[in-house]
Design an enzyme around this catalytic site. Structure first.
Site, PDB file in Angstrom:
ATOM      1  N   SER A 134      28.020 101.632 -17.977  1.00  0.00           N
ATOM      2  CA  SER A 134      28.669 102.501 -17.347  1.00  0.00           C
ATOM      3  C   SER A 134      30.244 102.570 -17.814  1.00  0.00           C
ATOM      4  CB  SER A 134      28.483 102.183 -15.883  1.00  0.00           C
ATOM      5  OG  SER A 134      29.070 102.582 -14.981  1.00  0.00           O
ATOM      6  N   TYR A 147      28.569  95.983  -8.558  1.00  0.00           N
ATOM      7  CA  TYR A 147      27.978  96.840  -9.595  1.00  0.00           C
ATOM      8  C   TYR A 147      28.764  96.589 -10.998  1.00  0.00           C
ATOM      9  CZ  TYR A 147      26.420 101.036 -12.409  1.00  0.00           C
ATOM     10  OH  TYR A 147      25.684 101.618 -13.171  1.00  0.00           O
TER      11      TYR A 147
END
Length: 275
Positions: A134, A147
């Site tokens: 990501s 995350y």
């Protein structure tokens, strides 16, 4: 030419679902795994081979891969580690058990499956391992610490793995998507409601002022790219003679990658605080 085989995780929706369809259209034999059996059944109805693999369930990782290898006669050309979720909230409000759980789902389970696949690819003398990280594996943002931590871990592990596998015929690549149009926020809401006791937080007013609105209404959401943008990149990572080490997908990822290189940490913090 022997049909190429790929195992993709997290195929119920979003990036994994689009990748499964995109690669099948290019002639790949796709094993489209999902966490829930109901989603696997739906994909089987669409013509996919769909073993159940849940990164939080070690037995399913072993049995799912065994199912794939039995179907292929022991061969696997590519693995796309993809399934992951977020727990929104300040780091201080994330219970330790929640952190253990998200690391199992977003990192430990990936490592487990990858370790099981490497001997297969080593014996073949070839293979591709692609990790869906990501933009938040490149830079951190507040409210996303859990995350971010898992994606930073994926980035570091993948870089080490790539160097260690030089000479084996196994190529390792990382894909760093930015904002992709998927059910990611809806899944984050479920995790938030499961783990975060925001009403008893020292930051309760900040939740009311910003985070709840961002999470539930998507008020901070800017332009989003289709999942097919990731699939296009995945095709190159799997089919190019020499895959790239790292692929940036979406304009924000390219921008953050550049800013991370050129800005001092405090200046980058200020830029990210505006996002």
């Amino acid at each position: 030419m022997t049909e190429k085989t790929v195992l993709i995780t997290g195929c119920s929706t979003g990036i994994g679902y689009d990748a499964a369809h995109g690669l099948r259209a290019r002639g790949w034999r796709v094993f489209a795994s999902c966490r829930k059996e109901a989603d696997c059944a739906r994909l089987r109805d669409e013509g996919f081979e769909s073993p159940r693999i849940d990164y939080e369930d070690e037995a399913s990782i072993a049995s799912g891969l065994a199912e794939v290898l039995e179907a292929t006669g022991g061969r696997l050309d590519a693995l796309f580690n993809n399934g992951a979720y977020a727990i929104a909230g300040p780091v201080e409000d994330i219970p330790t058990e929640a952190m253990r759980t998200i690391f199992q789902a977003n990192f430990i389970g990936w490592h487990d499956l990858t370790r099981r696949v490497i001997p297969v690819m080593r014996a073949q003398g070839s293979g591709r391992i692609v990790q869906c990280s990501s933009v938040l594996g490149l830079v951190a943002m507040k409210w996303r610490g859990a995350y971010v931590a898992t994606k930073f871990a994926v980035e570091g592990l993948s870089d080490a793995l790539r160097m260690e596998l030089v000479g084996t015929g196994i190529q390792v690549s990382i894909i760093d998507p930015g904002p992709i149009d998927t059910p990611f926020r809806a899944n984050a809401i479920k995790q938030f409601e499961k783990w975060i006791d925001w009403e008893n937080s020292a930051r309760v007013e900040e939740y009311r002022a910003t985070l709840l609105d961002q999470l539930y209404s998507g008020s901070s959401k800017g332009p989003q790219w289709p999942a097919s943008a990731v699939t296009k990149t995945l095709v190159h990572a799997l089919e190019a003679r020499r895959a790239k080490v790292r692929y940036y997908v979406t304009t924000p990822t390219h921008a953050m990658g550049t800013l991370r290189r050129v800005l001092p940490a405090r200046a980058l913090d200020w830029v990210l605080s505006k996002g």
